[in-house]
Design a protein around this motif. Sequence first.
Motif, short mmCIF file in Angstrom:
data_model
loop_
_atom_site.label_atom_id
_atom_site.label_comp_id
_atom_site.label_asym_id
_atom_site.label_seq_id
_atom_site.Cartn_x
_atom_site.Cartn_y
_atom_site.Cartn_z
N PRO A 14 -28.77 5.67 -73.35
CA PRO A 14 -29.94 6.06 -72.58
C PRO A 14 -31.14 6.12 -74.08
O PRO A 14 -30.88 6.30 -75.06
CB PRO A 14 -30.35 7.55 -71.96
N ALA A 15 -32.67 5.28 -73.41
CA ALA A 15 -33.64 5.55 -74.52
C ALA A 15 -33.97 7.18 -75.11
O ALA A 15 -33.48 7.50 -74.62
CB ALA A 15 -34.91 5.06 -73.88
N GLY A 16 -33.72 6.91 -76.39
CA GLY A 16 -34.08 7.92 -76.86
C GLY A 16 -32.68 8.97 -77.70
O GLY A 16 -32.52 9.94 -78.33
N THR A 17 -31.47 8.18 -77.52
CA THR A 17 -30.28 9.13 -77.50
C THR A 17 -30.13 8.70 -78.87
O THR A 17 -29.32 9.96 -79.69
CB THR A 17 -29.59 8.55 -76.86
N LEU A 18 -30.52 7.69 -79.39
CA LEU A 18 -30.56 7.05 -80.87
C LEU A 18 -31.33 7.96 -81.87
O LEU A 18 -32.45 8.05 -81.65
CB LEU A 18 -29.59 5.90 -80.68
N LYS A 19 -30.71 7.76 -83.00
CA LYS A 19 -31.88 8.44 -84.76
C LYS A 19 -31.60 7.56 -85.35
O LYS A 19 -30.67 7.46 -85.81
CB LYS A 19 -31.83 9.85 -84.48
N LYS A 20 -32.98 7.63 -85.96
CA LYS A 20 -32.66 7.09 -87.24
C LYS A 20 -31.74 7.69 -88.62
O LYS A 20 -31.29 8.64 -88.18
CB LYS A 20 -33.79 7.18 -88.18
N GLY A 21 -31.24 6.73 -89.01
CA GLY A 21 -30.29 7.48 -89.51
C GLY A 21 -28.67 6.97 -89.49
O GLY A 21 -27.86 5.44 -88.58
N LEU A 22 -27.75 8.34 -89.54
CA LEU A 22 -26.49 8.35 -89.58
C LEU A 22 -26.72 8.74 -87.87
O LEU A 22 -26.92 9.49 -87.51
CB LEU A 22 -25.67 9.06 -89.96
N ASN A 23 -25.57 8.17 -87.21
CA ASN A 23 -25.02 8.28 -85.82
C ASN A 23 -23.53 8.42 -85.60
O ASN A 23 -23.02 7.77 -86.64
CB ASN A 23 -26.00 7.26 -84.74
N GLU A 24 -23.36 8.80 -84.45
CA GLU A 24 -21.55 8.53 -84.04
C GLU A 24 -21.50 7.58 -82.61
O GLU A 24 -21.55 9.23 -81.69
CB GLU A 24 -21.16 10.15 -84.81
N VAL A 25 -20.66 7.43 -82.42
CA VAL A 25 -19.83 7.16 -80.64
C VAL A 25 -18.90 8.03 -80.94
O VAL A 25 -17.77 7.73 -81.95
CB VAL A 25 -19.34 5.89 -80.72
N THR A 26 -18.37 8.75 -79.41
CA THR A 26 -16.59 9.10 -80.04
C THR A 26 -16.43 9.39 -78.53
O THR A 26 -16.90 8.77 -77.40
CB THR A 26 -17.19 11.02 -79.26
N VAL A 27 -15.02 8.68 -78.82
CA VAL A 27 -14.06 8.59 -77.46
C VAL A 27 -13.48 9.20 -77.20
O VAL A 27 -12.07 9.80 -78.62
CB VAL A 27 -13.36 6.87 -76.88
#
Length: 562
Positions: free
Chosen positions: A332-345
């Motif tokens: 969803p829009a707004g979930t990501l941020k500038k810089g470091l992000n992470e996907v977790t499964v």
Amino acid sequence: MIRLSRLISDNMIIHKDKPVRIWGWADKGATVTAGFEGHELRYDTQTLTDGSFSLEFPAPKPGEGYVLKVTEAKDGIVTDEVLIKDVAVGLVYIMCGQSNAGFPMSRVRDTYPEEWEKPDNDKIRTFKIEENFAFKAPVEDVLTGSWKPVRPDTIDAWCAVGYFAAKKLSEQSGYHVGIIDATQGGSPIESWMSREWLADWPDRLEIADRYCDDTYVKKVLDDNATLGTKWSVALKEKDEGIAEHWEKVMASDEADRWKMVELSAFLWKTEIGHTIGSVWLKKEFRVESDELLTSDVHLWLGTMTDADVTYVNGVKVGETEYCYPPRRYVIPAGTLKKGLNEVTVRLTIEHGMGRITPHKLLAIFTGDTVRYIDEDDNECIKGAKNLIDLSGEWYYRIGAVADEKPGTDFLCWKPTALYNGVLAPCLRYPVGAFIWYQGESNTGENAGDYYDLTIRQAKGIRQECADERLPYVYTRLPIFGLNCYEGGSDYDESCMSEEEYVSLKKKGWDYICEVQDKLNELPDMYMADTRGLGEVYDLHPQDKKPVGERYADILYQVMMHA
């Protein structure tokens, strides 16, 4: 009161070269009359003593907008009347088989997005029947379904090969085309055969007899409903990742607690090994584009074995309960941020054969895209913007280990179950052909019977349809070599010995293909050859349009030039 078969309903399509057959139930002793309003075509009959009736009369000329009128009368007085509206006369066939036959259009939207631009076509209609098993006797009527044309609210549920076949056949012939969709994922051929057809296979009938016991069936259903759930609940209770909310932890902040593994991979080939339980996987990535911050974003992770719950920056973005559907989630829009992000499964592995399927696209992107498979069997997309590659090394950590998950006893897969519960009443409906897309689930110990079983099924269908030359159109399985445990033809020394592989290959995918080639030599058997249309790394290839169009070419020949 009149009760017609569900198949005799609004929007139905009647096959042009067969008599119209109307059947149902009415009051005992009543006279039932059926015909098309404005036409002299009609047939009167006295109902049987049990109240059931069956009427046949010639079909009107091909076209649309017919109204079928069925009346019930006693002592010359009409006691009930039913009008079936928007009836068309054209071409009709039954689509039968397992998951690749029933594979829905919703799963190919990324491959054929143009089909959703104007999904409004009244000239092709489908009647989809839901899962139903029965062992003691055939059901008197299909329990679910209605005739539906292509509309924005119906196209997703259409079986993809049936849709593309019907669309092309309608364009070729100029006629309306109807599909009776009798498909069920995972089903072997025996489940679509009657007791009479299986008379030469007493071992199959012994299985069917076991499921005629209501007490036994109830226990199976209770176990299916509870044992797997208990296993999953117990695993969650032991899972440190759930207790400690690992989805909210950046792995690089706890590098001493997380190890690295290469994806996409057969996880049993890595240091994860044949773990049964839960494995947490994390991938860190950087975001620079503002568009990724303010728009919904696509997250593709291919297919996995077995189940997953997926998070982005601690926010749950999707979950899938079994291995086959591609993981195509929306961030969803707004979930990501500038810089470091992470996907977790959080990946649940039920039998120690964990997998993030090789050659699948692991990526985040925006844009209107089209999926395709390149010459090296890699999943690719055209039109992607802001693509972030998620392949390569991921962090991993074991959340909990467990014993193997109890298996599900799928009653619909048992001998006679789907014939009795779904197919039998469909064979009363006059059709111009029977399409069979199956074979995947008959690899293994009983593969040697597939040739004879298919011949017996085709003979039985023709007898039930009262058409000894009814075209039996079947699909030759495409290439598939993911691994031996899913019926593929690739040898993998990490999961079985070479001797076991040689034994399996004699009963496996390649053997079924050889049988299908041989069946093509028989009269009124027509093979749609799908060589070149499969995906080496997917049991459910999405190239369904050319498969459907090959069906259409065959159907056009056998229906229009018989």
